[in-house]
Design an enzyme around this catalytic site. Structure first.
Site, PDB file in Angstrom:
ATOM      1  N   ARG A 120       0.838  -1.204   0.000  1.00  0.00           N
ATOM      2  CA  ARG A 120       0.000   0.000   0.000  1.00  0.00           C
ATOM      3  C   ARG A 120       0.875   1.257   0.000  1.00  0.00           C
ATOM      4  NH1 ARG A 120      -5.146   2.168  -0.768  1.00  0.00           N
ATOM      5  NH2 ARG A 120      -6.139   2.921   1.136  1.00  0.00           N
ATOM      6  N   THR A 395     -10.034   0.415  -7.383  1.00  0.00           N
ATOM      7  CA  THR A 395      -9.562  -0.962  -7.233  1.00  0.00           C
ATOM      8  C   THR A 395      -9.861  -1.903  -8.385  1.00  0.00           C
ATOM      9  OG1 THR A 395     -11.479  -1.782  -6.029  1.00  0.00           O
ATOM     10  CG2 THR A 395      -9.697  -0.886  -4.716  1.00  0.00           C
ATOM     11  N   THR A 413      -4.614  -0.719  -6.854  1.00  0.00           N
ATOM     12  CA  THR A 413      -5.293   0.542  -7.142  1.00  0.00           C
ATOM     13  C   THR A 413      -4.322   1.720  -7.233  1.00  0.00           C
ATOM     14  OG1 THR A 413      -7.033   2.045  -6.343  1.00  0.00           O
ATOM     15  CG2 THR A 413      -5.658   0.996  -4.689  1.00  0.00           C
ATOM     16  N   GLU A 434      -3.925   8.381  -3.394  1.00  0.00           N
ATOM     17  CA  GLU A 434      -4.306   7.568  -2.243  1.00  0.00           C
ATOM     18  C   GLU A 434      -4.398   8.368  -0.950  1.00  0.00           C
ATOM     19  OE1 GLU A 434      -5.976   4.277  -2.581  1.00  0.00           O
ATOM     20  OE2 GLU A 434      -4.314   4.449  -3.974  1.00  0.00           O
ATOM     21  N   SER A 465      -8.014   0.825   3.902  1.00  0.00           N
ATOM     22  CA  SER A 465      -8.565   0.375   2.621  1.00  0.00           C
ATOM     23  C   SER A 465      -9.717  -0.595   2.858  1.00  0.00           C
ATOM     24  CB  SER A 465      -7.479  -0.315   1.792  1.00  0.00           C
ATOM     25  OG  SER A 465      -8.031  -0.965   0.662  1.00  0.00           O
ATOM     26  N   SER A 466     -10.645  -0.651   1.914  1.00  0.00           N
ATOM     27  CA  SER A 466     -11.765  -1.598   1.978  1.00  0.00           C
ATOM     28  C   SER A 466     -11.416  -2.963   1.402  1.00  0.00           C
ATOM     29  CB  SER A 466     -12.968  -1.038   1.212  1.00  0.00           C
ATOM     30  OG  SER A 466     -13.424   0.162   1.779  1.00  0.00           O
TER      31      SER A 466
END
EC number: 3.4.19.13
Length: 584
Positions: A120, A395, A413, A434, A465-466
């Site tokens: 990430r 995403t 993403t 982001e 994040s989901s």
């Protein structure tokens, strides 16, 4: 995990970034000349948003490849075949992914071990908590919107720890495809027009126009688009390794482009980026083991919802619809209420304990006892602190599996379409935005809920994040189900309902993904239900005081099931015309 498999997985992630059509680098791939030998559905499966790309992934399995190889071929072929609608993934890499971004990956090795890789993006060292307090657009566009990209370091980690092939060999297909180009599809044309309706940056900014409007106007359907600068960039990384991205001229060009757009990222930020191999999380659900990911992703939220629902023994069985749908929504509301406390574990000493508590029997039983079958309740019951639940977008997801039991659930993403709308002129790298996934102090959302301190900006921090890649195994340890989704904050509910539909409602994979979906992220206090829900269920939900809105699902799910006899089932997203799953 086999070294060759991880090499090919490295390849796919670079292919995600190339946004180009396959050339003669692999002419056999599109010749459809793979021998038509008999396959009984036990070799493996690929589930993606494009049926043709899934076929090419299946071809890789036919010639002796594995799940990681299938991921590679899928990503390679996707670049010229299809562009999905906005809620769906990375749309050809440049929209929601690329080496200017990052992501998460859950891998199950043939021996049954798991690894959760977090690559990430992180906040630059100069980032601070209030940086967007009076600059609402700064988190979505411009230099301040970009976090330090993690994808290349993530690939380096994979290659050094699992790889066997030379780095340059791994990179070569992506380099060739980026330079050769592909024809603009109707979907690509539509997305370009959509993204430029408030300003045609793709044509008016010379750095963007080089790819998208080389003759001064946006490319149209049928035109050839190339990304030659990007191919050159990948070529340098192939020759000199990941350090070529994070140090030297390439890094300097990135910093210059961001600073020209008011950014603060430095060479030190890039040089200091590291990936993290994080612990996975597991629960038992209906006698099977469900494995997902931990913070800063949202796998543990998915698991907490399932843990609560596991206490309903006749869930979607004795009651095929209305009451179980209400209970599911209530469990989802508790899950999203818990999610507001999550963030980057590096910045919270008690986050490990909190996540363990989220999926504990005690928490599940307590929350289940607080659910009323007669009505839904005030938001404060589920989220006592009244914190916002960010509507994180973007995403892309793919699920693959093979006969060895290896499975990959991968999501990446760069966030919104074209990320921060900063492209590095010298390299063609599109930078992420982001930073918009962080919460901002003092900026309550449009529903009056406070931002979550757990997700405030700190230097070096990773935003929540989901994403929740998920893999399920039987009691004997054999692979059963692989799933994941795209669609921002609807990723959790999309993935959740794929699991519920196969495990509780006993659907096959295609039925599970086709079934109508519900989404409720607590804030806003709305239950989104697709039109395909029957009137009885909708009326029941309304009678339980849910604020029902009829709306098409914003999630797109790709899933694979392995039956007890070893035969695979696979499905792409039924809501997409060209999505598909393939078994061989």
């Amino acid at each position: 995990m086999a070294p060759a498999a991880m090499n090919l997985l490295c390849t796919v992630l670079y292919l995600l970034s190339s946004f180009a059509q396959v050339s003669d680098a692999a002419p056999w791939l599109f010749s459809r000349s793979i021998p038509a030998s008999y396959h009984d559905g036990r070799l493996g499966a690929v589930a993606s948003e494009n049926s043709m790309c899934s076929e090419y992934g299946a071809d890789m399995l036919k010639i002796g490849g594995n799940a990681a190889d299938a991921v590679c071929i899928y990503r390679l072929s996707l670049f010229f075949a299809f562009l999905p609608y906005p809620a769906l993934q990375e749309d050809r890499a440049m929209y929601h992914s690329g080496i200017g971004g990052g992501g998460f990956m859950l891998i199950r090795a043939p021996n049954g071990t798991y690894e959760f890789i977090d690559f990430r993006e992180t906040a630059p060292a100069a980032a601070f908590q209030d940086m967007f307090k009076n600059n609402t657009s700064g988190s979505t566009s411009g230099g301040l919107a970009s976090g330090v990209p993690g994808e290349v370091r993530g690939l380096e980690y994979l290659h050094k720890n699992y790889g066997k092939l030379p780095w340059k060999t791994v990179m070569e297909p992506a380099i060739r495809t980026a330079r050769d180009g592909f024809r603009v599809t109707e979907d690509l044309s539509r997305i370009m027009l959509h993204s430029t309706k408030n300003g045609n940056f793709l044509a008016e900014n010379a750095a963007w126009a080089l790819d998208f409007a080389p003759q001064g106007t946006l490319l149209k359907v049928g035109d050839i688009i190339t990304r030659r600068r990007y191919g050159d960039t990948l070529d340098k990384i192939a020759k000199y390794g990941a350090d070529a991205f994070y140090t030297g001229p390439m890094a300097q060009a990135m910093v210059n482009a961001l600073r020209a757009a008011n950014g603060t990222m430095t060479l030190e930020d890039l040089k200091n980026y590291t990936v993290v191999s994080r612990p996975t999380a597991q629960i038992e659900y209906r006698g099977m083991t469900v494995t997902s990911t931990t913070a800063p992703s949202s796998g543990v939220v998915l698991l907490s919802i399932l843990k609560l629902l596991n206490g309903y023994k006749n869930f979607f069985r004795m009651d095929p619809g209305p009451l179980s749908t209400h209970r599911m929504d209530e469990a989802i509301r508790f899950g999203y209420g818990q999610r507001t406390e999550l963030g980057d574990p590096l910045f919270f000493s008690n986050l490990t304990d909190y996540q363990k508590k989220m999926i504990s029997d005690e928490a599940a039983n307590k929350n289940r006892m607080n659910i009323s079958d007669e009505y839904t309740q005030d938001i404060a019951v589920y989220d006592p602190k009244g914190l916002e639940s960010l509507n994180t977008p973007g995403t892309s997801h793919i699920s693959t599996a093979d006969r060895s039991g290896m499975a990959v659930s991968l999501t990446t993403t760069i966030n919104l379409y074209f990320g921060s709308r900063v492209i590095v002129p010298e390299t063609g790298i599109i930078m992420n935005n982001e930073m918009d996934d962080f919460s901002v102090p003092g900026r309550s959302n449009s529903f009056g809920y406070k931002p979550s301190p757990s997700n405030f900006i700190r230097p070096g921090k990773r935003p929540l994040s989901s994403i929740c890649p998920t893999i399920i195994t039987r009691p004997d340890g054999s692979l059963y189900f692989v799933s994941g989704a795209a669609g921002g904050s609807q990723i959790i509910t999309g993935t959740l309902q794929s699991v519920i539909n196969v495990m509780d409602r006993k659907m096959n994979v295609r039925q599970a993904l086709k079934a109508p979906r519900l989404h409720d992220q607590l804030v806003p206090n709305v239950a989104l239900m697709e039109d395909e829900f029957d009137k009885k269920t909708v009326d029941f939900m309304i009678s339980r005081k849910h604020n029902v809105t009829r709306e098409k699902s914003g999630s797109t799910v790709e899933s694979i099931m392995r039956l007890k006899n070893g035969v695979f089932e696979a499905s792409g997203e039924p809501r997409l015309a060209n999505s598909g799953g393939v078994v061989v």
